[in-house]
Every structure is written in structure tokens, then in C-alpha cells.
Design a protein around this motif. Sequence first.
Motif, PDB file in Angstrom:
ATOM      1  N   MET A   1      15.834  15.104 -36.862  1.00 59.13           N
ATOM      2  CA  MET A   1      17.034  14.753 -36.131  1.00 59.13           C
ATOM      3  C   MET A   1      16.688  14.329 -34.715  1.00 59.13           C
ATOM      4  N   GLU A   2      17.410  13.346 -34.254  1.00 58.52           N
ATOM      5  CA  GLU A   2      17.226  12.844 -32.893  1.00 58.52           C
ATOM      6  C   GLU A   2      18.353  13.382 -32.012  1.00 58.52           C
ATOM      7  N   ARG A   3      18.121  13.363 -30.707  1.00 60.02           N
ATOM      8  CA  ARG A   3      19.116  13.859 -29.758  1.00 60.02           C
ATOM      9  C   ARG A   3      19.196  12.872 -28.596  1.00 60.02           C
ATOM     10  N   LEU A   4      20.435  12.506 -28.225  1.00 59.18           N
ATOM     11  CA  LEU A   4      20.656  11.611 -27.091  1.00 59.18           C
ATOM     12  C   LEU A   4      21.595  12.300 -26.118  1.00 59.18           C
ATOM     13  N   HIS A   5      21.184  12.354 -24.850  1.00 58.70           N
ATOM     14  CA  HIS A   5      21.996  12.974 -23.809  1.00 58.70           C
ATOM     15  C   HIS A   5      22.254  11.925 -22.737  1.00 58.70           C
ATOM     16  N   CYS A   6      23.534  11.683 -22.440  1.00 59.62           N
ATOM     17  CA  CYS A   6      23.903  10.660 -21.454  1.00 59.62           C
ATOM     18  C   CYS A   6      24.874  11.223 -20.432  1.00 59.62           C
ATOM     19  N   LYS A   7      24.723  10.784 -19.191  1.00 60.66           N
ATOM     20  CA  LYS A   7      25.734  11.016 -18.165  1.00 60.66           C
ATOM     21  C   LYS A   7      26.752   9.892 -18.300  1.00 60.66           C
ATOM     22  N   VAL A   8      28.036  10.244 -18.379  1.00 63.09           N
ATOM     23  CA  VAL A   8      29.074   9.253 -18.638  1.00 63.09           C
ATOM     24  C   VAL A   8      30.196   9.386 -17.620  1.00 63.09           C
ATOM     25  N   ASN A   9      30.560   8.259 -17.007  1.00 63.82           N
ATOM     26  CA  ASN A   9      31.684   8.229 -16.078  1.00 63.82           C
ATOM     27  C   ASN A   9      32.972   7.919 -16.827  1.00 63.82           C
ATOM     28  N   GLY A  10      34.082   8.418 -16.322  1.00 63.73           N
ATOM     29  CA  GLY A  10      35.383   8.029 -16.845  1.00 63.73           C
ATOM     30  C   GLY A  10      36.015   8.974 -17.839  1.00 63.73           C
ATOM     31  N   ILE A  11      35.429  10.149 -18.059  1.00 62.97           N
ATOM     32  CA  ILE A  11      36.063  11.119 -18.958  1.00 62.97           C
ATOM     33  C   ILE A  11      37.001  11.964 -18.091  1.00 62.97           C
TER      34      ILE A  11
ATOM     35  N   ALA B   1      21.878   5.682 -37.507  1.00 72.39           N
ATOM     36  CA  ALA B   1      22.299   5.628 -36.108  1.00 72.39           C
ATOM     37  C   ALA B   1      21.076   5.478 -35.203  1.00 72.39           C
ATOM     38  N   THR B   2      21.245   4.745 -34.104  1.00 74.75           N
ATOM     39  CA  THR B   2      20.187   4.574 -33.108  1.00 74.75           C
ATOM     40  C   THR B   2      20.778   4.818 -31.727  1.00 74.75           C
ATOM     41  N   GLN B   3      19.905   4.977 -30.737  1.00 77.29           N
ATOM     42  CA  GLN B   3      20.388   5.149 -29.364  1.00 77.29           C
ATOM     43  C   GLN B   3      21.212   3.948 -28.927  1.00 77.29           C
ATOM     44  N   GLU B   4      20.793   2.752 -29.319  1.00 77.01           N
ATOM     45  CA  GLU B   4      21.510   1.538 -28.924  1.00 77.01           C
ATOM     46  C   GLU B   4      22.925   1.524 -29.499  1.00 77.01           C
ATOM     47  N   ILE B   5      23.061   1.902 -30.769  1.00 76.17           N
ATOM     48  CA  ILE B   5      24.382   1.932 -31.413  1.00 76.17           C
ATOM     49  C   ILE B   5      25.274   2.967 -30.732  1.00 76.17           C
ATOM     50  N   ILE B   6      24.721   4.133 -30.430  1.00 74.82           N
ATOM     51  CA  ILE B   6      25.505   5.203 -29.802  1.00 74.82           C
ATOM     52  C   ILE B   6      25.917   4.797 -28.391  1.00 74.82           C
ATOM     53  N   ARG B   7      25.000   4.230 -27.622  1.00 73.22           N
ATOM     54  CA  ARG B   7      25.329   3.773 -26.265  1.00 73.22           C
ATOM     55  C   ARG B   7      26.411   2.692 -26.302  1.00 73.22           C
ATOM     56  N   SER B   8      26.305   1.786 -27.258  1.00 69.59           N
ATOM     57  CA  SER B   8      27.293   0.723 -27.417  1.00 69.59           C
ATOM     58  C   SER B   8      28.661   1.311 -27.745  1.00 69.59           C
TER      59      SER B   8
ATOM     60  N   ILE C   1      23.743  14.387 -31.580  1.00 77.62           N
ATOM     61  CA  ILE C   1      22.650  14.674 -32.499  1.00 77.62           C
ATOM     62  C   ILE C   1      22.854  13.759 -33.700  1.00 77.62           C
ATOM     63  N   TYR C   2      21.803  13.016 -34.059  1.00 79.84           N
ATOM     64  CA  TYR C   2      21.970  11.989 -35.083  1.00 79.84           C
ATOM     65  C   TYR C   2      20.697  11.781 -35.900  1.00 79.84           C
ATOM     66  N   ASN C   3      20.885  11.125 -37.026  1.00 77.55           N
ATOM     67  CA  ASN C   3      19.792  10.673 -37.902  1.00 77.55           C
ATOM     68  C   ASN C   3      19.981   9.192 -38.135  1.00 77.55           C
ATOM     69  N   GLU C   4      19.021   8.563 -38.814  1.00 80.82           N
ATOM     70  CA  GLU C   4      19.194   7.168 -39.219  1.00 80.82           C
ATOM     71  C   GLU C   4      20.396   7.089 -40.147  1.00 80.82           C
TER      72      GLU C   4
END
Length: 67
Positions: A1-11, A50-57, A45-48
Motif C-alpha cells: 500500500m502507498e500513502r500520500l500526505h498533502c497540505k491542502v488549502n480551502g477546507i 490509483a497514483t499520486q497524480e490521479i489523487i492530486r488531480s 492510503i491507496y493501491n494500484e
Amino acid sequence: MERLHCKVNGIANENMKTQLKNSLEKVEGVNQVCVDMARKSVEVIYNEPATQEIIRSCIQNTGHEIE
């Protein structure tokens, strides 16, 4: 499993948090989404396939800006 953590504005409120969480959960391969309004962060937390690019988009398509 992969993990992506992002700081996000606007929530700004619970509705935006729910909208973002629901959008991310619809992405194929995403297993878990944690949106922290206080820290302005999103952890996914994701698997294929899904990719970081898809999640960021997906985050950006809901009207939020990634720092």
C-alpha cells in the motif's frame, strides 16, 4: 500500500471536508482517506490503479489547492 500526505488549502467547513473525502473515495484503488481540517491536510492510503497524480488531480478538481 502507498500513502500520500498533502497540505491542502480551502477546507473551510464540514461540507467541503465531506465533498473532498467522498471524491477521493470514488477513485479506484483508494482504500482510506483522512481529512484533517485543523492541520489543513489530507492523507490517502491507496493501491494500484490509483497514483499520486490521479489523487492530486482529484483534490484540485474539487476546488482545493495543494501547497
